[in-house]
Each structure stands twice: as structure tokens, then as C-alpha cells.
Design a protein around this motif. Structure first.
Motif, PDB file in Angstrom:
ATOM      1  N   ALA A 136       1.115  -0.807   0.179  1.00  0.00           N
ATOM      2  CA  ALA A 136       0.166  -0.177  -0.107  1.00  0.00           C
ATOM      3  C   ALA A 136       0.925   1.379   0.278  1.00  0.00           C
ATOM      4  N   ASP A 137       0.090   2.752  -1.153  1.00  0.00           N
ATOM      5  CA  ASP A 137       1.247   3.630  -0.390  1.00  0.00           C
ATOM      6  C   ASP A 137       0.471   3.697   0.406  1.00  0.00           C
ATOM      7  N   GLY A 138       1.562   5.463   1.011  1.00  0.00           N
ATOM      8  CA  GLY A 138       1.106   6.277   1.714  1.00  0.00           C
ATOM      9  C   GLY A 138      -0.475   6.506   1.681  1.00  0.00           C
ATOM     10  N   ASN A 139      -1.157   6.525   1.160  1.00  0.00           N
ATOM     11  CA  ASN A 139      -2.900   6.479   0.733  1.00  0.00           C
ATOM     12  C   ASN A 139      -3.339   5.575   1.440  1.00  0.00           C
ATOM     13  N   GLN A 140      -2.265   5.248   1.922  1.00  0.00           N
ATOM     14  CA  GLN A 140      -3.059   3.627   2.202  1.00  0.00           C
ATOM     15  C   GLN A 140      -3.887   2.442   1.309  1.00  0.00           C
ATOM     16  N   LEU A 141      -3.223   3.039  -0.377  1.00  0.00           N
ATOM     17  CA  LEU A 141      -3.726   1.829  -1.616  1.00  0.00           C
ATOM     18  C   LEU A 141      -3.375   1.495  -2.573  1.00  0.00           C
ATOM     19  N   PRO A 142      -3.764   0.146  -2.819  1.00  0.00           N
ATOM     20  CA  PRO A 142      -2.681  -1.294  -3.635  1.00  0.00           C
ATOM     21  C   PRO A 142      -1.871  -0.926  -4.222  1.00  0.00           C
ATOM     22  N   VAL A 143      -0.693  -0.934  -4.604  1.00  0.00           N
ATOM     23  CA  VAL A 143      -0.099  -0.331  -5.810  1.00  0.00           C
ATOM     24  C   VAL A 143       0.159  -1.726  -6.136  1.00  0.00           C
ATOM     25  N   LEU A 203      -8.956  -0.482  -7.744  1.00  0.00           N
ATOM     26  CA  LEU A 203      -9.891  -0.206  -8.721  1.00  0.00           C
ATOM     27  C   LEU A 203      -9.739  -0.377 -10.064  1.00  0.00           C
ATOM     28  N   ARG A 204      -8.920  -1.072 -10.362  1.00  0.00           N
ATOM     29  CA  ARG A 204      -8.756  -1.023 -11.897  1.00  0.00           C
ATOM     30  C   ARG A 204      -7.229  -1.593 -12.373  1.00  0.00           C
ATOM     31  N   LYS A 205      -7.007  -1.725 -13.328  1.00  0.00           N
ATOM     32  CA  LYS A 205      -5.850  -2.562 -13.789  1.00  0.00           C
ATOM     33  C   LYS A 205      -6.000  -2.339 -15.467  1.00  0.00           C
ATOM     34  N   TYR A 206      -5.118  -1.550 -16.302  1.00  0.00           N
ATOM     35  CA  TYR A 206      -5.395  -1.003 -17.451  1.00  0.00           C
ATOM     36  C   TYR A 206      -3.895  -0.452 -17.749  1.00  0.00           C
ATOM     37  N   GLU A 207      -3.509  -0.302 -18.892  1.00  0.00           N
ATOM     38  CA  GLU A 207      -2.582   1.288 -19.531  1.00  0.00           C
ATOM     39  C   GLU A 207      -2.730   2.802 -20.257  1.00  0.00           C
ATOM     40  N   VAL A 208      -2.228   3.209 -20.417  1.00  0.00           N
ATOM     41  CA  VAL A 208      -3.073   4.601 -20.786  1.00  0.00           C
ATOM     42  C   VAL A 208      -1.975   5.554 -21.146  1.00  0.00           C
ATOM     43  N   LEU A 209      -2.072   5.954 -22.668  1.00  0.00           N
ATOM     44  CA  LEU A 209      -1.248   6.968 -23.120  1.00  0.00           C
ATOM     45  C   LEU A 209      -0.836   8.201 -22.464  1.00  0.00           C
ATOM     46  N   CYS A 248      -6.535  -7.506 -17.086  1.00  0.00           N
ATOM     47  CA  CYS A 248      -6.749  -6.028 -16.902  1.00  0.00           C
ATOM     48  C   CYS A 248      -8.298  -5.853 -16.413  1.00  0.00           C
ATOM     49  N   TYR A 249      -8.458  -5.221 -15.583  1.00  0.00           N
ATOM     50  CA  TYR A 249      -9.744  -4.741 -14.937  1.00  0.00           C
ATOM     51  C   TYR A 249     -10.148  -3.494 -15.082  1.00  0.00           C
ATOM     52  N   THR A 250     -11.579  -3.079 -14.349  1.00  0.00           N
ATOM     53  CA  THR A 250     -12.128  -2.659 -13.668  1.00  0.00           C
ATOM     54  C   THR A 250     -13.218  -2.949 -12.641  1.00  0.00           C
ATOM     55  N   VAL A 251     -13.415  -1.668 -11.635  1.00  0.00           N
ATOM     56  CA  VAL A 251     -14.908  -2.724 -10.918  1.00  0.00           C
ATOM     57  C   VAL A 251     -15.315  -1.713 -10.370  1.00  0.00           C
ATOM     58  N   LEU A 252     -16.426  -1.698 -10.007  1.00  0.00           N
ATOM     59  CA  LEU A 252     -17.077  -0.326  -9.270  1.00  0.00           C
ATOM     60  C   LEU A 252     -16.824   0.165  -7.926  1.00  0.00           C
ATOM     61  N   GLY A 253     -16.364   1.060  -7.883  1.00  0.00           N
ATOM     62  CA  GLY A 253     -16.064   2.542  -6.983  1.00  0.00           C
ATOM     63  C   GLY A 253     -17.000   2.754  -6.168  1.00  0.00           C
ATOM     64  N   SER A 312     -13.622  -4.461  -0.007  1.00  0.00           N
ATOM     65  CA  SER A 312     -12.211  -3.773  -0.308  1.00  0.00           C
ATOM     66  C   SER A 312     -12.596  -1.852   0.305  1.00  0.00           C
ATOM     67  N   SER A 313     -12.031  -0.853   0.450  1.00  0.00           N
ATOM     68  CA  SER A 313     -11.830   0.004   1.017  1.00  0.00           C
ATOM     69  C   SER A 313     -13.011   0.466  -0.321  1.00  0.00           C
ATOM     70  N   SER A 314     -12.301   0.554  -1.541  1.00  0.00           N
ATOM     71  CA  SER A 314     -13.706   1.351  -1.783  1.00  0.00           C
ATOM     72  C   SER A 314     -14.995   0.560  -2.452  1.00  0.00           C
ATOM     73  N   GLY A 315     -15.244   0.025  -1.581  1.00  0.00           N
ATOM     74  CA  GLY A 315     -16.839  -0.204  -1.615  1.00  0.00           C
ATOM     75  C   GLY A 315     -16.925  -0.814  -2.757  1.00  0.00           C
ATOM     76  N   SER A 316     -16.235  -1.530  -3.039  1.00  0.00           N
ATOM     77  CA  SER A 316     -16.670  -1.599  -5.018  1.00  0.00           C
ATOM     78  C   SER A 316     -17.469  -2.897  -5.489  1.00  0.00           C
ATOM     79  N   SER A 317     -17.312  -3.939  -4.992  1.00  0.00           N
ATOM     80  CA  SER A 317     -18.368  -4.672  -4.661  1.00  0.00           C
ATOM     81  C   SER A 317     -19.730  -4.493  -4.116  1.00  0.00           C
ATOM     82  N   ALA A 318     -20.584  -3.548  -4.465  1.00  0.00           N
ATOM     83  CA  ALA A 318     -21.150  -2.832  -4.000  1.00  0.00           C
ATOM     84  C   ALA A 318     -23.008  -3.789  -4.384  1.00  0.00           C
TER      85      ALA A 318
END
Length: 572
Positions: free
Chosen positions: A237-244, A385-391, A447-452, A503-509
Motif C-alpha cells: 500500500a502507498d502512503g494513502n493506504q491504496l494498493p499499488v 479499482l482497476r488495472k489497464y494501461e493509459v497513453l 486487465c479489469y475495472t471494478v465498481l468504485g 475493499s475500502s473502495s466499496g467496489s463490490s456493491a
């Protein structure tokens, strides 16, 4: 047991209708015990508080069938482990390992007392799994099988294991960790090929210690490896307690292995996708729970406000003029067609415009994505929350077709066209502060995204989605109204059952909303189609996880293993 037997058990269960599973061949010719796994359990009643004296093995007759390896009750082990846990020291000893990074986690080998070669106890446990009813668990966050409460099952060995958890293991864990415990919940799970559980932290309610007990008793497949998948994957987890990203550590299934870890704000983990078709991933898993009210810093304090990820950068319409006739199929520039598009959006809140870009323009974009070696891509998280690449559009050379596409979709000319298509106040005298966000995403397997959390769908938005190099099952987007809108407000957590991950995002609502079909729309990948969706307040979306078994029909062409998705959001 082979996975094929698990298939037969599932087929006999009414709870699983129209849920095809993987056909598997039997590998273990040395045993006639065949079944597959799964059971979910929760012990709601608080058990007798553990005594303060040193832990002893219970005398319950049930534990004659199943008992914990005696080495974990030795004085030397307990003293060494307790000191290391309290001092946050990593140690390795006989049949165990204690890790501190990325969070406190222990691995116990040969957890149950049994002959290593014969594996009688674990084979008996696994054999009883075929006697229970299966339920498919399927949502944005996971796909796997589970059954009813373990404490309600009739299998002698499953009941014995549950007794051992309550009467032997819970007091031992309390002694080893110094954490007050009150009761245990238990579930059995089965992951077939393609099943997974994405990143979450387990931080919910009164959970203190999470555990996973692995069953893989087949004589030729006691230990899993990378090619099988199914590992317990850990994240920092980073300094904001978010997984990296990337994954920090992987623990692969091994027969008669128990893993436990402290549930905390940084206990982010996932079950990697099972990629083997030969055997299912079988576990008994759950949590040791603590008192309902706990002191500061304890896992019970989960009513904290979820971290809000503000990482969508909106910009005002750029004051550049673009000749739409040089880009867009002239059919979609005719006034009558614009009016028809507007009527469809008004009636259905969505419309798909096929062959939207002129073919030479579309071909130039594909060629650039395939052949340009210096495109700057970065992975986008956070991992829960997500995993993909951005340009990085800023890194593009001046004459890049991709840069010209960016200019098109951010120009005031496009805002004007979208006003014609939707009558939203994106242009004209009534337009106050229109804005847009734009992202070119690169998708592949995994790759994926989930509900935020609810902040991600608090406003109405006009979404544009445009696929390049589209491939089946890569980038499938689902729009829905999450169950979270109906839950109690202000609690900081979602209203889910105790057997669900958190998940702290509440992603599986919308955990079990498939029964009520909350899905409003599904976008399937198709080249050169502009998908226009008006997403009203309270409506959200996610992009389905791309399985590692997904067939990529264009993967044999150089540079064409990826699917690219242009995603734009416009607000009035």
C-alpha cells in the motif's frame, strides 16, 4: 478427487443453473475418493471466550478425526512466534514462516496431523465436499463457487475441522498474536479454471485475522506452481493506504497448508486466476473475529470514509476548429441523422454509431498503435479499482494521428456535435461550464475495472466509448445501478454478507444483484463504433476482468495483441 467429480457435484445442485464449468480429467489414479469443494459458513453466535492460560488441544471427540499438528503447540514454537509477531520480525522455522512485508502473514505447512504420503485427513475432507450444495458467486470483483454454512453441513470431517477451528485454533491464534478473539467464521470455496478474486483488503465489521486452508490431496498434484495460477497474491500500500502494482509476493496452494494474516488497512490481496484445467483450487477460509467494540487502530473501526480516488482530469473544450468532414462518416453529419440520433438517446439513453470514423483515419490510428515504438504507456491503478494501461498524450509527436484524435474529441467542434446528438448543454448559450475527460486505454489479459465508491457516479455524464483493434471478451463494459444505492447511508461500508470480501473502495456493491438483473446495458467490443451512453446520476459501470484463457484472435499479428479503448466523459 478430480475436478471432473467436482463438475458432477455441481451438476447435481439446483443452485447452479446454466453455469457451465470446466471439464477436467482425473489425474489421481491412486485414490477412489472423488469430489470438489465449496462451502460458506459463518458462526453468528459468540463462542466461549478463550481461557487466558496456555493453549491446550481440545478433548472433543470430533477432533479424533481431525487435529492440528502437534508441533504448533510446542513451547518453543509458541514463544518464538509470539515474540516475532509482537516485534514485527520475519522468521522461518520448522513447518512455518512469518512475514512482515507487505503486512503480517504466517504460513503453516503440514497444518493437520496426518501421514504426509497418504494424506488421509485431507483426502477425507476433500471427499466430503461433494456432498454439499453449490452456489455460483459472480460479480465485478470475483467469480468462484461456494456452498452453505460450514457449521450446518453434515460431513463428519468438515464438522471436525470446524470444531478444531473453534476449540483449538482460535485460542492458539489469540495467544500467538495477542489479539482478542471471540468467534470464527468458515467457508469452503472452489475456483475452476478462469475463476478469480480481485484485489480487496478484507476490512469489514469485526474481522481480526483472515485464514485460508488449502486442500490439494491428489498424489500427483500436492503443490501448485505458476502455470496453475490460483496464488494468494499480496500488494503493498502507498502512503494513502491504496494498493499499488506490481504484486509483491505470491503464495501458491499446497496441500495441508494454512495461511493467516492480520486484517488491517493495508492487507490488500487477491486470488490470482486459476489457469489449470486439471484441478480446482479448494480451500476452507474465513476469519477469526474480535469484540464488536475495539480500541483505536483495531480492524473493527471500519466506519472510516473510503478513500476517494480523484484521478479523472477534466478539461474545458479546447478552442480549436476541426473539420469534422475530414474525420467522421458524412452520414453522421446530416441534420436528419443527427435528429434521429438525438431521439434514440432521448428514448434509450444510448446509441451506437457504426463505421463512425472514415476508414483511412481509422486505419491510420491502428497503424500508429501497432507500429509506433515510442508510445508512452503506464499502468493505471490503484489495484483495488482497476488495472489497464493509459497513453500519455503529452508524449506524442506533433504529427501523430493519435494526437489529432485527441484534438478531435476535446475540441469545441466535438462539443457542438454532441450537443446536436443529445441536446445536453455542452454548447450554446445555456452551456455554463462544459468539460470533458479523455483516456486511451490499452487492454490485454488480466486487465479489469471494478465498481468504485458512490462518489464515482454521483453526477450525470455522457460517455463515449470507441474500440480500436477490438477482440471478443476484451473490454466488455457493463452499466448498472448498484445495490449500494439502496443500502444505509453514512456507514462507510457496503451492506454485504459476512462471507464476502471487503475493499475500502466499496467496489463490490452489487454483490448478488444478478438475481434481480441490475444490468442496464452491456457494450461489446466492435471496431470503429462510437458508443454514446448517457449515464444518469446513480448509474455506474465496470469493465469485466479479461481471463488469461481468453482467445486473442489478433495476437498472431505483430503489435496486435492489445485492444485499445478510447474513453471520453462529457459533463454539462
Amino acid at each position: 478427487m478430480s475436478a471432473k467429480a467436482g463438475e458432477e457435484a455441481i451438476a447435481q445442485t439446483k443452485a447452479v443453473n446454466d453455469m457451465p464449468t470446466d471439464k477436467r480429467r482425473a489425474h489421481d489414479a491412486g485414490t477412489t475418493e472423488q469430489s470438489a469443494a465449496g462451502s460458506s459458513a459463518r458462526e453468528d453466535d459468540t463462542s466461549t471466550p478463550p481461557a487466558t492460560k496456555r493453549t491446550k488441544r481440545a478433548d472433543d471427540s470430533n477432533t479424533e478425526l481431525v487435529s492440528i499438528n502437534g508441533c504448533f503447540f510446542s513451547d518453543d514454537f509458541r514463544e518464538c512466534f509470539k515474540v516475532a509477531w509482537q516485534d514485527r520480525e520475519s522468521i522461518t522455522g520448522h513447518n512455518y514462516q512469518l512475514k512482515q512485508d507487505p503486512f503480517q502473514l504466517a504460513v503453516f505447512q503440514h497444518f493437520l496431523q496426518e501421514d504426509v504420503n497418504r494424506a488421509n485427513a485431507t483426502k477425507r475432507l476433500e471427499a466430503e465436499f461433494s456432498t454439499v450444495d453449490w452456489k455460483r458467486k459472480q460479480m465485478d470483483l470475483y467469480e468462484f463457487y461456494q456452498t452453505n454454512d460450514l457449521c450446518s453441513l453434515e460431513g463428519d470431517y468438515l464438522q471436525a475441522f470446524y470444531t478444531v477451528l473453534k476449540e483449538q485454533m482460535m485460542p492458539l491464534v489469540e495467544e500467538l498474536t495477542g489479539i482478542k478473539l471471540t468467534h470464527v467464521s468458515a467457508s469452503c470455496s472452489m475456483y475452476n479454471a478462469g475463476d478469480y478474486l480481485l484485489v480487496h483488503d478484507d476490512l469489514l465489521s469485526d474481522r481480526r485475522i483472515a485464514y485460508v486452508f488449502y486442500l490439494s490431496p491428489w498424489d500427483c498434484h500436492r503443490q501448485w506452481c505458476e502455470k496453475d495460477g490460483g496464488a494468494l497474491e499480496l500488494f503493498k500500500a502507498d502512503g494513502n493506504q491504496l494498493p499499488v502494482f506490481p504484486v509483491t509476493d505470491k503464495i501458491y496452494p499446497q496441500n495441508n497448508q494454512l495461511v493467516l494474516f492480520r486484517v488491517c488497512e493495508k492487507s490488500f490481496h487477491q486470488v490470482g486466476e486459476v489457469t489449470t484445467f486439471d484441478y480446482p483450487r479448494l480451500t476452507i477460509n474465513g476469519w477469526f473475529h474480535g469484540p464488536a467494540t475495539a480500541g483505536k487502530g483495531n480492524a473493527a473501526n471500519v466506519s472510516r470514509t473510503p478513500s476517494i480516488i480523484v484521478d479523472t482530469h477534466y478539461i474545458s473544450p479546447r478552442k480549436i476548429e476541426v473539420d469534422l468532414a475530414e474525420w467522421i462518416n458524412d452520414v453522421y453529419l446530416v441534420d436528419e441523422v443527427k435528429q434521429n440520433v438525438q431521439k434514440k438517446v432521448e428514448m434509450f439513453s444510448e446509441v451506437s454509431l457504426e463505421q463512425f470514423l472514415l476508414l483511412p483515419r481509422f486505419a491510420a490510428l491502428l497503424e500508429t498503435l501497432s507500429d509506433e515504438p515510442n508510445l508512452e504507456w503506464r499502468i493505471k491503478g490503484p489495484a483495488h479499482l482497476r488495472k489497464y494501461e493509459v497513453l500519455n498524450f503529452k508524449s506524442l509527436p506533433e504529427a501523430s494521428p493519435l494526437g489529432a484524435m485527441y484534438d478531435l474529441f476535446t475540441s469545441k467542434t466535438m462539443f457542438r456535435l454532441l450537443y446536436d446528438y443529445t441536446e445536453l448543454d455542452l454548447y450554446g448559450k445555456k452551456a455554463k461550464a462544459p468539460k470533458c475527460a479523455i483516456e486511451l486505454q490499452r487492454w490485454e489479459r488480466g486487465c479489469y475495472t471494478v465498481l468504485g465508491d458512490s462518489s464515482t457516479y454521483a453526477d450525470s455524464t455522457l460517455d463515449l466509448t470507441f474500440y480500436l483493434n477490438a477482440q471478443e471478451n476484451v473490454g466488455v463494459i457493463t452499466y448498472l445501478v448498484p445495490e449500494g444505492d439502496q443500502q444505509q447511508q453514512g456507514s462507510g461500508t457496503t451492506n454485504r454478507h459476512d462471507d464476502q470480501p471487503s475493499s475500502s473502495s466499496g467496489s463490490s456493491a452489487y454483490a448478488e444483484c444478478y438475481d434481480e438483473d441490475p444490468v442496464l446495458l452491456t457494450l461489446l467490443p466492435k471496431d470503429n463504433v462510437l458508443n454514446v451512453v448517457y449515464r444518469a446520476e446513480g448509474t455506474t459501470k465496470f469493465t469485466k476482468y479479461v481471463s488469461h484463457n481468453t482467445y486473442l484472435e489478433k495476437a498472431n499479428d505483430p503489435g496486435h495483441a492489445y485492444t485499445y479503448i478510447l474513453v471520453c466523459s462529457y459533463k454539462e
